[in-house]
Every structure is written in C-alpha cells, then in structure tokens.
Design an enzyme around this catalytic site. Sequence first.
Site: not given
Ligand SMILES: Cc1cc2nc3c(=O)[nH]c(=O)nc-3n(C[C@H](O)[C@H](O)[C@H](O)COP(=O)(O)OP(=O)(O)OC[C@H]3O[C@@H](n4cnc5c(N)ncnc54)[C@H](O)[C@@H]3O)c2cc1C
Length: 1261
Positions: A32, A201-202, A698, A729, A849, A1017, A1195
């Site tokens: 997602c 978007i990375m 259930q 559950f 429960f 059950g 349970e």
């Molecule tokens: C379920 C979940 C759990 C997580 N758990 C942790 C955790 O435990 N600890 C923690 O530290 N982090 C956690 N994170 C955060 C995660 O580390 C960051 O979301 C991630 O590092 C962002 O990187 P990305 O490449 O997905 O960025 P994107 O979502 O692709 O981009 C994020 C932003 O950064 C900008 N951007 C991206 N790359 C560049 C670039 N090269 N130059 C300029 N701008 C840029 C984009 O324009 C955007 O605005 C979690 C995230 C999720 C979804």
Amino acid sequence: MANLVQDSRKHVACYKYAIQYPLGCHYPATACLVPICSLYGAAVTTVEGVGSIKTRIHPVQERLAKCHGTQCGFCSPGMVMSIYTLLRNHPEPTPEQITKALGGNLCRCTGYRPIVESGKTFCVESTVCELKGSGKCCMDQEDGSLVNRWEKMCTKLYDEDEFQPLDPSQSKQGERITWITPATLNDLLELKANFPKAPLIMGNTELGPSIKFKNEFHPVFISPLGLPELHFVNTTDDGVTIGAGYSLAQLNDALHCIVSEQPKEKTETHRALLKHLRTLAGAQIRNMATSGGHVVSWPNFSDLNPILAAGNGTINLISKEGQRQIPLNGPFLERSPEADLKSEEIVSSVYIPYSTQWHFVFGLRMAQRQENAFAIVNAGMSVKFEDDTNTIKELQMFYGSVGPTTVSASQTCKQLIGRQWDDQMLSDACRWVLDEIYIPPAAEGGMVEYRQTLIISLLFKFYLKDPQKFPNIPEKFVSALEDFPIETPPRNSDCVDPHQPLQDPVGHPVMHQSAIKHTTGEAVYTDDMPCIDQELFLAPITSTRAHAKIISTDISEALALPGVVDVITAEDVPGDNNYQGEIFYAQNEVICVGQVVGTVAADTYAHAREAAKKVKITYEDIEPRIITIEQALEHNSFLFDEKKIEQGNVEQAFKYVDPIIEGEVHVEGQEHFYMETSSILALPKEEDKEMVLHLGTQYPTHVQEYVAAALNVPRNRIACRMKRTGGAFGGKVAKPAVLGAVSAVAANKTGRPIRFILERGDDMLITAGRHPLLGKYKIGFMNNGVIKAADVEYYVNGGSVGIILYLHKDLSYKSDNFCLCEISLCFASTQVVEACKTNLPSNTAFRGFGFPQGTVVVEAYITAVASQCNLPPEEVKEINMYKRISKTAFKQTFNPEPSRRCWKECLEKSSFYAGKLAAEEFNKKNYWKKRGLAIVPMKFSIGIPTAYYNQVAALVHIYLDGSVLVIHGGCELRQGLYTKMIQVASHELNIPQSHIHLSETSTVTVPNGVLTSESMGTDINGKAVQNACQTLMARLHPIIRKNRKGKWEDWIAKAFEESISLSVTGYFRGYQTNMDWEKGEGNAYPYYVYGAACSEVEVDCLTGAHELLRTDIFMDAAFSINPALDIGQIEGAFIQGIGFYTIEELKYSPEGVLYSRSPDDYKIPTITEIPEEFYVTLVRSQNPVAIYSSKGLGEAGMFWGSSVLFAIYDAVAAAPKTFVLSSPAAPEMIRMTCVDQFTDMIREIPRDDPSTFTPWSIRVS
Ligand SMILES: Cc1cc2nc3c(=O)[nH]c(=O)nc-3n(C[C@H](O)[C@H](O)[C@H](O)COP(=O)(O)OP(=O)(O)OC[C@H]3O[C@@H](n4cnc5c(N)ncnc54)[C@H](O)[C@@H]3O)c2cc1C
Ligand code: FES
C-alpha cells in the site's frame, strides 16, 4: 504485515508483493506504500505468482500451511512473501535471517512460533527440536528431563518428509496527478527547478502515509529512484558517501561491509547506525525507505539523524545552481527555515565520516516494542577526548521524539567542554540537559516524566559506555550497557498422543482445512468478493464529541461531490433505530466519539471517504461528559444493577484476621486488532424486501435480528452468510450486528449493493474492545499467608451502551481449606461487579471476557499478601489454592485435581525454584538489569451460564457420489472449527476427511444459531454434527450389515434406492447451565479448564524495556481433538495476552478521543516478543461432559500472559524501591517504577499546576 494493516481494505495487494529491481535482488514491499508508477523497470511477484492451488503451490506456501502457521489466514500471504523473497536472495537462510525477514509482519492469531518454524525448515541447520543445541529431538530423550511430558509420549505435529523440495533456480512468469520519471540527473534538476513544490518520491514511506492519512495532495511527483547517480557507495580515506537512493536495507549492507573492512576506531558512527537499522521499522519498510528520504523527512523521531549528526555527517545537495553540503549537526535537523534545502535542491548523497582514535559515537533508543516501533526517545551522542585523557574535547548530544524536531543539547555540551569524564560531570550534564530540553506538560504523545527520565537514563548509558571510563565502573553497573538481543525463537516441543489410530483423524494434528488457501491467497474474505453491478461503497461519518446535542447537519457539500449517491442518516431507518439500546445512526444526540452519525454511499470508497469529511455537523456539548471509571463513580453512572456474589459473613471474618490490606488495581483495555477489519457486503433483493449480508461475524443470528429490526421486516427476509473472517477474538460477536444494520439501511435506501469495509482507524474507533477495569480490594489474612476474608469490587468501563457485559468472576483460589482453620470461621468473600456507563464507545466481548482483567486483581492481592507476610508469592498461592473436590463461591462443585497436577508439573518442569535462585544471584550482580519469575495457576470457566445459549443444530447431507456436506451454526474465525468438524464427521461416518466438505455458515441453513464464542465452538457444534452423523449411520447400518465388504459409495447408492433419507439435522440442546444472580449461586459452567504457566523476564531498569526469557505452559486439554490446532490456540492466546499485559496501550484524550487508531500508535506483539524458550504441554485428563472428552481451549491461554506481567513485577521488586501494580506493564510503567537517582531528579523538577494545562492523555480504568 506490520504497518500494512493501516489499509486492510487492500490487504490482498498489501500483502502480496515482492519486487525485483534490475539489480537482480528481491525485496518484499509494503504494497500500500508502493505507487504503481514507481514499479517501472521492476518485476513484481504477488502471492498468486508464487503458487496457487489451481497450478502448483510453492514450498513456502506448503510448509507454512503444514507447520500450522495459519489460523485466520489473513496475514499468511504476507508471511509467504517475506519468506519467499528471502529464499530468492538466500536459498539456504540462517534462522536469524528468517526472524529478521519476518520482523515487519504482524500476525494476531498464531503467536508466530509455527510461522518461524515453517521458515526454519529451509535452513540448512537441523530443524529438529535440538534441545538447546544437543542435536537431539525431545522425543529421543531417555530421561525426558526437560521436555518430558505427561505419559512421556511425544509425537510431532507434522512430518518434514512430506515437504516438497525447494528449487532455488525457479523463476516466475509472470485526472489529477502527473508522475514524471527523469531519465538523467540533469533532467531531474531541471524538473526540480520547474516544479519546485513537487516532492521526490523515493521510498514513499513518508509521503505515502501523509497523502493517505493527512490529506496531503501533490499534483506532480518526480520519481528519480532509478537514477544511477543516486545509487552508489564511495569510500575515501575520510569516510563514506552513500547515494541518496540507497534504501535503508542497502545502507545496512554497505555499512556491514565498511565495518568489516575498516578498523573499529574508524567506524564508531557506522556501527551505531547499524545497531538502529536492525530495529528501525520492519524489513519491508527498510527495503523501500531511502537514506536521502530519511534524512530530509520524519524530523522528530528519526533514528538515524541523531547518530549522523553526532558523527558529524553531512548531506550533499545538488541543484541546477551547483552543489553544496549541509552539516547534520547544525540547524538543519532542527528545521530552521534558513538552514533547510532550497526548493530546487535535492539530496544526492549522505556523507558519514570515519571516527578517530579518541572519538566515540553512540546511538540509543527506547520504543514500546523492540522492533518495528517508533522510538519513545532516541539519541545520538558523541564525545572526543583530548588524546589519551579523560578530558572532553568535543561533545554532541542529539535527541529524537522529545520535541517537534531532532533536538540538540548544544548548550549543555558547550558547558562540559574541558571537563573530566566523571560522576560530577554526569550529574551536571543531567541537570543541564533537563533544563535545556523542555517537554511541556501537555506535550503530544504524553509520557512527559518518562521521556525526561529517558533523556538522562540514555545519557547515563552513554556515560557508562565510554571505553575510557569502562574499566573503572563497578561490575554490577555493567548490566546497564547491554541492549537486549533479538533472539530467534526456538522450536517448541509439541505433544500428540501416538496411540491414536492413524485412520481416525480425531486426536491427530490435522492441518487447518483452509491452510493452503490461506497461504496462496486464494481464501476468500468479504472484501475479496468480486464487484457487484451497481455496487456502492460506504464511508462512516462519526461523532467528534463524546456527549453533545446535534444542532445541525449540513450534507450539501458532500452530496455535490463526484460519485456521491446519497448520505444516509437516522431519518432513513425504516424500522427501529434504537434497538435493544443500540442506536444505529445517532439522532439528536451523540454519546461517544466514534458513534455513527451518518454514512456516505458513493461509487468508490475514495469518493465516499472524501464526502464523509465534508459533512458539517454542529454540536453543543452536554454535561456531564464521563470518560473514566472514576468520573462514572462520581456521577453514579452505571449500565446495569450491580452483580454480587457473597460467601459467608465477610464482616465477621475481618474481625478474626491478622493484618488487613487494601489496594487498587488498574487494568487498561485492549483493542482486538483482528487483521480483517469489520467488513460487510449488503445485497438488497428485488423482491419481498429480502436482503443478503455477507460478513465476518461470530453471531450471524444477531446480525439477522438487528438488520430485521432496522428494516422493519421479519427475520425470514434477511440472510446472513459467513464463510470465514480474518480474526475476531470476541470483537465480532456484537458489533457486526450494529454495522450490519447501518449497511442494510444504506442498501435499503439506495436500493443498491453496499460494500462497507472499515479502515483500521475507523474500526478501532467505532468498535472498541476489552473493558478497562478498576479493582478495589480489602483482604484479611493470617500471618502465615492464609486468606480469610476478601471484599473485592470490580468496576469496568462499559462505555456508552452495555452490550453483552459479563464478567467471569471465578478464579483459581479456594474457599474450602479455610474450613480447616482452628477457629471455625470459613473463608468469606464478597465480590461486586459494576459496569460503569461512560461516554466512550461501548466496550465488548474479548477473548476471556473479563477473566484476564479480573484475575490480575486476584493475583495482585495475593502478591500483596505474600509481600506483607514476607513469603514468596508462589507459597501464598499454593496455600490458598483449591486442593480437593470443592465448591466455587457460587456453590458449583468441581474437582481441581488437574489444576494441582498442572501447578506441580509447571513448578517442576520449569525448574522454577532453581530459576528463582539463579535470578536472585543475577540480581545481586547486576544493578541496572533485574530478573524476575512468576507462576500463575488457572481455573477457567467455559461457556455461558444460560442454558439456551449453548444449543445448536447441524445439517449433514450425503450426496449420491458419497461426498458429504456438513453445515452447522458455528463460525470459522481462525480457530479451525471447520477442520475439527470434518474430523468429527470423518470419525463418526468412518470415511476419509477428503469426502467431507464445509462451505459456510448461514442463517438460511441453520436458523437461530448461537454465538461462536466462550471456547464453546467445538463443544456444541461437534455434538450437533456427531448427533446428525450418528443418525445417518443408524439409517445406513442395515445396508452396511448386509454388505460389509462394500464401499461407502455402494452403501449410499443402496440407501437411495431404498428411499432412505440421506440428510439429517443434528441437534445439541446445550449444557444445562444456570446462574441465579439473586441467590448468587448456580451450576454456572459445564466444566473448567485448568493449567499453570511460569515466565521469566529480564528488565532494563534504565529504559523500562524487558525481555521474555522463558515461558512454560501446562494446559489441561483433557483429550485434544486436534493438538496442532489446540496448541495454536494456546500459543496465539498467550502472545495476545503478552500484548494485553505488557505493550498494548490505548491512549484517550481527556475529551474521550481515542488516539491509538493505527499500528503506528498501538503496538501488538511481533515476532520479537516470543519467549526465547517456549514450552507448551497439553496435559491429559478426563472430561466426559464434552465431545470425545475434549476441552475448549480457545480463550484460556490469554491469561498466561499475566505470568509475564507478574514476572516483570517480581523483577522490578528486586530493583530499588517499590511499586503499585497495574496493567499493562508497559516500558513507561516499568521505568517509572524503578526509582533511582534519575527518577528522583525528574521528580524534583517543579511541575506545572495541573489546573493550568490539559494532559495529552488520561487513564480510563
Ligand atoms: C511503517 C513505518 C515505520 C517506520 N519506522 C521508523 C522507525 O522505527 N524509525 C525511523 O527513524 N523511521 C521510521 N520510519 C520512517 C522512515 O524511515 C522514513 O519514512 C523514510 O526514511 C523516508 O524515506 P523515503 O525514501 O520513503 O521518503 P519518501 O516518502 O519517498 O519522501 C519523503 C520526503 O522526502 C523528500 N525526499 C526524498 N528523497 C529526497 C532527496 N533525495 N532529496 C530531497 N528530498 C527528498 C520527498 O520530497 C518527500 O517530501 C517508518 C516509516 C513507516 C512508514
Ligand atoms: S493467521 Fe496471522 S493474523 Fe490470523
């Protein structure tokens, strides 16, 4: 899969992707969060592409199924993808790699152990029990010392020889937004200059959730992920530069290489980063998130940024204008606008310099859960000494999650330059850093004192970690240094009776009937049902106030949006809108946040959701607003009359005791967190006001009843059909009826099919969960620990409506041996239960429960009595336990013999006393880490004390080809009910299981079915199926007698020729239970399940983290119809119990708003929460009441989690100072209970006057 279930509607997609980039590597991904456009150039494999029952199943799918690694099956495709991808990269993985690969996946049913075990079958190392490395199987042990089980018999639950081999060489075949993928770096820079606001978007792991949950909108996306200029590692003499496009997983690999090649002193920062990369998010997120994205996003709780800053890292920026660097230890991380990236700039790489000889860098973090949870506080710290001295030359400290950005304690560091690294320096540093980093009392996220304590506790760890100082610290302080390791759980020993005849499936570990379909993703859940012509999607409009008058509702803006067909409100309910106290659509007044006020029906879910946000409701608050139990007591606000059970004369008894203690125990609630959220498909028919509902429930009869009432039609017009659901559950006993009525009203109004699939956040908000409980006790006892009098009041937070509220009040401890006392006073007790009416969504049934909450109160006062008498808790428990045939407080006779056996065996086989001695030794030697053990007994009541709730019918049809269709009133929730019913039918009809089929449960085939719940059950449905089969066999008997050598098919053909009906309704009247609440007595339950469990934990007193070292469970299963399923129930319930008693915390605002509405805010156990050593033993006993002398085990296992809670308290009791017991024992509670110089320091900080601020969250128990 952890954070994926945010969007459970798209679970099929979410769980099923593995992506292969051109590099030839395979990655499991969070579907997602993967935009389709970003997949250009990648090969995508879904679970269907891995294998299918229509073609060929993959060994990963087969083994997960055969190892009993699926229950509801909703998580199974995700598990398959994680293991499959690992195998594509590493065909012979290590057990550690398996654990790591599964770290980002969530399962709410199995307890993970069988899943890990299925993965481990691919490891080269032996996967037999291995008895702690001896290489032998437990079955080969002659003395049976460790895993000797009842009757010394042990047979495996599956046979590895059946598995297909893995062939590693196989390959698979397989209006508003502009998405631009630049081909070169220059293109990228040009684009960034032209579209300065467009995000890059990375990994999309930050952008994706912001778009989805915070309504961010971007018309243009730039996707440069494939550019080679962003994918490189460059090593120089000074450090390493990593391309911004490197994923965190690739960063991890690169750092591993560097650390292995470079001398230790140069890689301080790199090693600190590696440590955090192991626990940051889960493998799926680490595979997607990039290093560039990480440094620029998530400013406040980033795990890596504080370390990069402390290690003097920089980011390299590039734009059309040229290149420049920004140091990460400057104002950039604090998000000072002038220090930020310019809009046309991008991060091209991250530079991580090498450390030098007198330079030390550390990363520290504390989270609610070891892996896959954002940090509560994290830190990156570094110190540089004058050469070969203790004098601080440079010092840097950065903290995350203590403010809106990463925060630098720069003033403190500046003042400490030139100081010696000694205790005085530490003391000053702690005081100054607390002055410098201010967390306001109402700060978002709460836990203010805890976070302040962590700031200095982590600083203390840093102080101790310094190698300069290291040789001087006392040995007992060394325990502060080590983090808990992430262990790979060992294989459990499972016990099956080998005497069971092979051809008879009863008693054998038969695989879950749908297991293969679960693992191939072909098991159909409600939302998997194909689109129906004219179908509409429903989105709820929920109340934002806890108690208010609805002044006006304006739906005009919503109706004007594209795709919107209608807005449905109370006025559209043709029948009863307030049925049995349940209001389907709020009218005039709202009584809790999350109450459904209306729904929007639209052509897509996105349209419906958008429109729901546009409905404007004005409210006027009504007083009082009652959120907590305390407030309910103040306002005398209750749902029902109190329930009371009295035994003897308690007032009198208190006069003859030695000490009397009084206390309170708070037990917070729990969210079901079933993987499949509430899902309904309502199909109105053309004729006669008929309607069909497909849903996960259930209790289909209950849904039918509520829908009929809401539509004002007879029940015979409403058909409720239920094939399976992704976990329940207890959460799908009562709530689906309300949601069913809500959907049916929409379907009725629009005349079109309605698909109502709640998002995770809505599901958590609307459906509520386990009742929070406040227990108040007064206990009179003798100095030898014998309890003589108990006066206990239980108050539960029922929420706004009292649905099926019922508390198990029967516990393990006795009344009978009090009669042996010299003074002829019997034990006397009063137990009162009150259900408080509050303005929270109504809480509901949840596994056990009331039992898991109520028993904490009892265990707590027994522990308090033991402490007063200076006796070990287990001794006081034993003294007060039922010992012979006895009567419960409500005068039901029972035999506690199996309970005694379980208790004895558990003490013995877990080496409990030796463990206690070893823990005492450990505690003497370790000041900051403490170990604790606890053993708890259990007597769990099965069923409902109302006889008619135990009746059920079954239909068994035999077709002319000999195949058999079994239908009954029970629902397949995950527990394997259908599998057990096939076993019963196969046994009774004496035919192979392959002849028997179960399709679904429906109000059309079996009317008036009761709820599938209360561990009943198999008991009741099994008896009905058995009854039907026996009737059929009686009919066939004359034919069989005449043709003994004939086949089943011959007999069936003959029966047809002789006009013998081959269809029978079986019936079970139910156990004749009753309870007279007036008299407080009754034959309340058909039987009890007994057992005992013991756990050992280690607690980190500085952070509040704990590690579960070992658990032994002894469960009285009588005769297990299917040991694999039963063990699965026990393990799954135990892990759910661990969640309840230790890490699952629901946070509410003082206004009654539930904050915890996603996997980010609510942490259920993951694979790392399984005990390092885990033994489950099914103990055999007799239970003639139930089918095949079995017992219902669905349970009871929940309660075993409390052995961990009490082990934590035992450990904490060994730490300095004392505590007040409550549940859950979350890290905050553990840390703040361990009083020391740091907590003293925090408590000395002058606090704001509570009347001047509103706390972020409150306790509702
Ligand atoms: C379920 C979940 C759990 C997580 N758990 C942790 C955790 O435990 N600890 C923690 O530290 N982090 C956690 N994170 C955060 C995660 O580390 C960051 O979301 C991630 O590092 C962002 O990187 P990305 O490449 O997905 O960025 P994107 O979502 O692709 O981009 C994020 C932003 O950064 C900008 N951007 C991206 N790359 C560049 C670039 N090269 N130059 C300029 N701008 C840029 C984009 O324009 C955007 O605005 C979690 C995230 C999720 C979804
Ligand atoms: S089997 Fe894992 S969530 Fe149900």
